[in-house]
Write an enzyme that holds these catalytic residues in place. Structure first.
Site, PDB file in Angstrom:
ATOM      1  N   PHE A   1     -20.270  35.028  14.580  1.00 48.53           N
ATOM      2  CA  PHE A   1     -18.942  35.010  13.975  1.00 48.53           C
ATOM      3  C   PHE A   1     -18.022  33.978  14.654  1.00 48.53           C
ATOM      4  O   PHE A   1     -17.542  33.037  14.005  1.00 48.53           O
ATOM      5  CB  PHE A   1     -18.391  36.441  14.051  1.00 48.53           C
ATOM      6  CG  PHE A   1     -16.918  36.561  13.922  1.00 48.53           C
ATOM      7  CD1 PHE A   1     -16.265  36.073  12.796  1.00 48.53           C
ATOM      8  CD2 PHE A   1     -16.174  37.169  14.923  1.00 48.53           C
ATOM      9  CE1 PHE A   1     -14.885  36.194  12.676  1.00 48.53           C
ATOM     10  CE2 PHE A   1     -14.811  37.295  14.810  1.00 48.53           C
ATOM     11  CZ  PHE A   1     -14.158  36.807  13.694  1.00 48.53           C
TER      12      PHE A   1
ATOM     13  N   TYR B   1     -22.035  47.332  28.769  1.00 49.08           N
ATOM     14  CA  TYR B   1     -21.571  46.062  28.202  1.00 49.08           C
ATOM     15  C   TYR B   1     -20.566  45.416  29.145  1.00 49.08           C
ATOM     16  O   TYR B   1     -20.698  44.243  29.521  1.00 49.08           O
ATOM     17  CB  TYR B   1     -20.959  46.333  26.824  1.00 49.08           C
ATOM     18  CG  TYR B   1     -20.395  45.110  26.149  1.00 49.08           C
ATOM     19  CD1 TYR B   1     -21.146  43.946  26.033  1.00 49.08           C
ATOM     20  CD2 TYR B   1     -19.111  45.123  25.612  1.00 49.08           C
ATOM     21  CE1 TYR B   1     -20.625  42.826  25.388  1.00 49.08           C
ATOM     22  CE2 TYR B   1     -18.587  44.017  24.966  1.00 49.08           C
ATOM     23  CZ  TYR B   1     -19.349  42.873  24.860  1.00 49.08           C
ATOM     24  OH  TYR B   1     -18.834  41.774  24.240  1.00 49.08           O
TER      25      TYR B   1
ATOM     26  N   GLY C   1     -26.329  37.023  14.758  1.00 51.24           N
ATOM     27  CA  GLY C   1     -25.737  35.947  13.951  1.00 51.24           C
ATOM     28  C   GLY C   1     -26.472  35.851  12.618  1.00 51.24           C
ATOM     29  O   GLY C   1     -27.448  36.571  12.386  1.00 51.24           O
TER      30      GLY C   1
ATOM     31  N   LYS D   1     -21.139  41.972  31.377  1.00 51.36           N
ATOM     32  CA  LYS D   1     -20.227  40.828  31.258  1.00 51.36           C
ATOM     33  C   LYS D   1     -19.534  40.542  32.601  1.00 51.36           C
ATOM     34  O   LYS D   1     -19.250  39.386  32.925  1.00 51.36           O
ATOM     35  CB  LYS D   1     -19.200  41.084  30.158  1.00 51.36           C
ATOM     36  CG  LYS D   1     -19.789  40.938  28.762  1.00 51.36           C
ATOM     37  CD  LYS D   1     -20.133  39.478  28.495  1.00 51.36           C
ATOM     38  CE  LYS D   1     -20.628  39.248  27.091  1.00 51.36           C
ATOM     39  NZ  LYS D   1     -20.856  37.828  26.806  1.00 51.36           N
TER      40      LYS D   1
END
Ligand code: UDP
Length: 320
Positions: A11, A149, A36, A153
């Protein structure tokens, strides 16, 4: 400029590709199409300076070659979406940590500028809004997979900053806050595409929890503008930078607004978090960026309002 975008068919990556081509840059994208879609970049095929490679960043010989051919790397390839993260925690951790590791390793060989895409999720359960980049990160316990998550990160951020500090690899870490707009899919749990799809189908609009949690949504075009300005700003190197907006809306109010703007007759249905995600799921009540740093660097000024965004997303789903 020649840019490599990992996750370029995603996106944000597809909008970034378009903006770079519009400004006369060359764009190489590397995407394994795990989240994607080739549809996101179909309209770019054949444009001068555009090349795409359907493969994973784990194909290191290819990755190394593409980095070699580029002046800047936007590393956007990652596992995203709370739903995906809760359902596939192994994939999330491996993709996010290993992908960044190999990108930084190869970029370091010729000291290519790397932009590492991080997330507001790293602020975790902190109530200290607006979130400043130098604030503490408050993560939940490891059995709650949502936090994998943020943690993956955060490791990416540590590693990028370590490369800058120890090896002088120029890096910029950006923390995206609820980036939305056309081409975002609802498949991985994001709220706006889900609400819009439900509203247009006349299905119940599913507000999780009691709907009092709020978010501040930023149009992907404003995020892409910021990325282009940041890579041209030497003072951004070695920094962690929030990208977002500060205008908040609760999820209950968002559902109402989408219902209204799409002239939908859908009912609004409140779904407990345990049912929506997993038992014991923890959500964040608010997420607002402090924008002082980005303002000082590039005079950040997001242009599109929430209504602009919603109208475009509704139009996108209608055409789809
Ligand atoms: N949400 C919701 N209904 C949905 C999807 C999400 O009410 O169908 C809520 C979700 O629980 C969260 C907010 O919308 O409070 C934003 O969710 P999203 O996954 O888009 O972003 P994030 O949680 O990462 O901010």
């Amino acid at each position: 400029m020649r840019a490599l975008i990992t996750g370029g068919a995603g996106f944000i990556g597809s909008h970034l590709s378009e903006a770079l081509l519009d400004q006369g840059s060359q764009v190489l994208i590397l995407d394994d199409l795990s989240t994607g879609s080739i549809d996101n970049v179909a309209h770019l095929k054949g444009r001068p300076g555009f090349e795409y490679f359907i493969d994973s960043v784990n194909n290191e010989p290819l990755l190394a070659e593409l980095i070699d051919r580029s002046d800047v790397v936007f590393h956007l390839a990652a596992a995203v979406g709370v739903k995906l993260i809760v359902e596939q925690p192994v994939h999330t951790i491996e993709t996010n940590v290993h992908g960044t590791e190999v990108v930084l390793k190869h970029a370091n060989k010729k000291k290519k500028l790397v932009v590492i895409a991080s997330t507001s999720e790293v602020y975790g359960k902190s109530n200290d809004v607006p979130f400043r980049e130098d604030a503490d990160l408050v993560l939940g316990p490891t059995p709650k997979h949502r936090w994998a998550y943020a943690c993956s990160k955060a490791i990416d951020e540590f590693l990028a900053l370590a490369y800058w500090k120890e090896r002088k690899l120029p890096v910029i870490v950006v923390r995206f806050f609820n980036t939305v707009g056309p081409r975002q899919t609802g498949r991985y749990g994001m709220v706006i595409p889900n609400f819009v799809r439900q509203a247009l189908a006349g299905e119940p609009i599913t507000v999780f929890g009691d709907g009092t949690q709020s978010r501040a949504f930023t149009h992907v075009g404003d995020v892409v503008d910021a990325l282009l300005k940041l890579v041209a700003e030497p003072r951004a190197i070695g920094q962690v930078i929030n990208i977002g907006t500060t205008q908040e809306i609760t999820m209950a109010a968002l559902a109402d607004r989408i219902r209204e703007l799409s002239s939908s007759k859908s009912v609004i249905k409140f779904v407990p978090y345990d049912e929506a995600y997993e038992s014991g799921f923890e959500d964040m009540p608010r997420r607002v960026p402090d924008l002082e740093r980005i303002n000082a660097l590039i005079g950040y000024d997001p242009k599109q309002t929430l209504d602009d965004i919603l109208i475009q997303v509704i139009d996108y789903f209608r055409k789809k």
